[in-house]
Design an enzyme around this catalytic site. Sequence first.
Site, mmCIF file in Angstrom:
data_model
loop_
_atom_site.group_PDB
_atom_site.id
_atom_site.type_symbol
_atom_site.label_atom_id
_atom_site.label_comp_id
_atom_site.label_asym_id
_atom_site.label_seq_id
_atom_site.Cartn_x
_atom_site.Cartn_y
_atom_site.Cartn_z
ATOM 1 N N LYS A 53 0.919 -1.240 0.057
ATOM 2 C CA LYS A 53 -0.228 0.080 -0.046
ATOM 3 C C LYS A 53 0.894 1.386 -0.124
ATOM 4 O O LYS A 53 0.627 2.191 -0.890
ATOM 5 C CB LYS A 53 -0.863 -0.115 1.120
ATOM 6 C CG LYS A 53 -1.994 -1.155 1.112
ATOM 7 C CD LYS A 53 -2.836 -1.162 2.341
ATOM 8 C CE LYS A 53 -3.788 -2.435 2.191
ATOM 9 N NZ LYS A 53 -4.527 -2.656 3.509
ATOM 10 N N GLN A 97 -4.295 -0.980 9.633
ATOM 11 C CA GLN A 97 -4.249 -2.562 9.149
ATOM 12 C C GLN A 97 -4.906 -3.443 10.150
ATOM 13 O O GLN A 97 -4.628 -3.393 11.179
ATOM 14 C CB GLN A 97 -2.785 -2.895 8.910
ATOM 15 C CG GLN A 97 -2.688 -4.083 7.915
ATOM 16 C CD GLN A 97 -3.381 -4.255 6.659
ATOM 17 O OE1 GLN A 97 -3.342 -3.224 5.873
ATOM 18 N NE2 GLN A 97 -3.875 -5.408 6.214
ATOM 19 N N ASP A 120 -10.845 3.059 4.211
ATOM 20 C CA ASP A 120 -11.176 1.747 4.230
ATOM 21 C C ASP A 120 -12.809 1.295 4.220
ATOM 22 O O ASP A 120 -13.196 0.008 3.972
ATOM 23 C CB ASP A 120 -10.566 1.011 5.350
ATOM 24 C CG ASP A 120 -9.475 -0.242 5.164
ATOM 25 O OD1 ASP A 120 -9.507 -0.368 3.998
ATOM 26 O OD2 ASP A 120 -8.644 -0.287 6.228
#
Length: 283
Positions: A53, A97, A120
């Site tokens: 990422k 994450q 997200d």
Amino acid sequence: MAKIIDGKAIALDIRNEIAKEVQTLSQTYNKVPGLAVVIVGTRKDSQSYVGMKRKACAQVGIRSFDIDLPEDISEAVVIAKVHELNADPDVHGILVQLPLPKHINEEKVLSEISIEKDVDGFHPLNIGKLAMKGREPLFLPCTPKGCLELLSRSGISVKGKRAVVVGRSNIVGLPVSLLLLKADATVTIVHSHTPDSEKIIREADIIIAAAGQANMIKGEWIKPGAAVIDVGTNAVDDPSRKSGYRLVEVAGWLTPVPGGVGPMTVAMLLKNTLDGAKRKIVQ
Ligand code: GUN
């Protein structure tokens, strides 16, 4: 033979589109999108995803803020970090994450991310809006959004189709089902407690395999011409093995692993970050 949906190539097209837009933003407003990627602990898989990422950000000109926290950090300190990032005007997206270490409450941490920076799409308010007719979330979760993008860029229409999602995780199964429903598919979710999932899968025009478990779907269950989007690493028979031949022969479209959904997840994260930044920067 099934047409192979080249997620890597489609993701590359999208990344090039994003890089151009980032350059325009930078030239016009002298600002670039910023993404904070927070990782807690040293899980190998998480570190590899986070590495991808961050690298992808650099490639399209998005500034990445790297927050690496130790495994034994307290929940309060993680939340304080999120608050600091919420207040930073150079940060347009915040990604924590998952999974977090067991002593940290994931739901609590995700709820603290400003919904305007929730790239997200995991904040309960964004998921809630995704679930409701006539409401628009600020961000869609990246993997589900990538699955829909793969279908649309491959010319596969969703409206009126029978879609079956295998798996019901918060990250993929549930949100991809909601997205398909919003796109006017008739959606069924099958999971580990579904009796006779074979019968349901056999009727599907579109199958999203997101069970996170091998051999949930057999090649011979695929309706001829159906589109199969494989989110897992091994949820669908491996087409390179004998047992998987039937899948490749029967499906109309198929995403490979690797090189299918994976690269799209990263591309959609970049897209969400760009969109979040545009909402703040473009007057
Ligand atoms: N862990 C596995 N997939 C994801 C994802 O898409 N986002 C985050 N934050 N964590 C993940």
